[in-house]
Write an enzyme that holds these catalytic residues in place. Structure first.
Site, PDB file in Angstrom:
ATOM      1  N   ARG A  68      46.138  61.143  29.436  1.00  0.00           N
ATOM      2  CA  ARG A  68      46.729  61.503  30.718  1.00  0.00           C
ATOM      3  C   ARG A  68      48.245  61.593  30.569  1.00  0.00           C
ATOM      4  NH1 ARG A  68      43.722  56.951  34.523  1.00  0.00           N
ATOM      5  NH2 ARG A  68      41.568  57.438  33.919  1.00  0.00           N
TER       6      ARG A  68
ATOM      7  N   ARG B 196      57.801  55.304  28.256  1.00  0.00           N
ATOM      8  CA  ARG B 196      58.910  55.316  29.210  1.00  0.00           C
ATOM      9  C   ARG B 196      59.534  53.925  29.356  1.00  0.00           C
ATOM     10  NH1 ARG B 196      56.404  57.927  34.407  1.00  0.00           N
ATOM     11  NH2 ARG B 196      58.445  57.361  35.273  1.00  0.00           N
TER      12      ARG B 196
ATOM     13  N   ASP C 187      51.684  61.390  33.333  1.00  0.00           N
ATOM     14  CA  ASP C 187      52.047  61.076  34.711  1.00  0.00           C
ATOM     15  C   ASP C 187      52.750  62.257  35.369  1.00  0.00           C
ATOM     16  OD1 ASP C 187      51.076  58.410  34.677  1.00  0.00           O
ATOM     17  OD2 ASP C 187      52.856  57.787  33.560  1.00  0.00           O
TER      18      ASP C 187
END
Length: 243
Positions: free
Chosen positions: A50, A197, A52
């Site tokens: 995935r 991140r 974001d």
């Protein structure tokens, strides 16, 4: 029945991430709808992972099974003709029936981009985190070395992470300077939610002198305290998935 693997590039600025969801337009939804029009049947994509909201990709891998056999060029050129300008298929290949984009992945390469410029940079704003202060790149490099290897990265994930284990292996972290840009290239076996991140945000705080260089070691040992801020999504790009 054919199993087709796609390599996708997309600008995630206008999307709520890769995965289909009820409260926003996702990249997966757009590609599946395009495939449905191309093949005349609904299609479910299996992705390598995935991303974001706001995160980009140059090498997102996904596969799907179809009973309609088309020339491979049709899965690329034909599908690209049905996709918006910010999503494109770069490769389409026929793979073994049991190929699974997620479970067969051996590693991923993420790149986080920092723009080091005291003046606002409109052309870099969409794909980087702009910092108007100097960074101690040597300190960041030293701290990044502590992240390499097999560790418990519990401190480097955000809430809502559903991973059953927080142990991951980081193969390498390289900091590369290119004019006013600084790239943080992270290669690893897999990643927790927002892990890259959070790692990037922690390294930036070290580069700004807000954290000591050895703070990464402390966080990996699960001492008290939190990792750095979660770096903004627009600086992150999934570059490649290995099989």
């Amino acid at each position: 029945m054919a199993n087709i693997r796609l390599v996708l590039e997309f600008d995630g600025s206008n999307y709520a991430g890769w995965q289909r969801q009820p409260n926003g337009l996702a990249v997966q939804q757009v590609v599946e709808e395009g495939l449905g029009r191309l093949l005349g049947a609904s299609v479910t994509l299996i992705s390598s992972g995935r991303t974001d909201a706001g995160v980009h990709a140059r090498g997102m891998v996904a596969n799907f099974h179809t009973e309609r056999i088309l020339p491979l060029a049709a899965y690329r050129e034909g599908l690209n003709g049905l996709l918006p300008p910010d999503i494109a298929v770069q490769e389409a290949t026929l793979v073994a029936d049991d190929f699974h984009a997620r479970f067969d992945a051996r590693g991923k390469w993420y790149r986080y981009c920092l723009c080091l410029n005291p003046v606002r940079s409109p052309l870099n704003a969409r794909y980087s985190w702009q910092l108007r202060a100097n960074l101690d790149v040597a300190a960041m490099t030293a701290a990044a070395a502590d992240l390499v290897g097999v560790h418990d990265f519990q401190a480097f994930r955000t809430s809502g992470c559903a991973a059953r284990t927080t142990t991951r292996e980081i193969f390498s972290i390289d900091l590369l300077a290119a004019e006013k840009l600084l790239y943080i290239d992270v290669r690893g076996s897999g990643f927790l939610r927002n892990m890259v991140r959070v790692m990037s945000g922690t390294l930036v705080e070290i580069g700004l002198g807000k954290r000591p260089v050895n703070d990464v070691k402390r966080l990996l040992l699960q001492d008290q305290g939190q990792a750095g801020r979660t770096a903004p999504p627009q600086g992150l790009c999934l570059m490649e998935v290995w099989y």
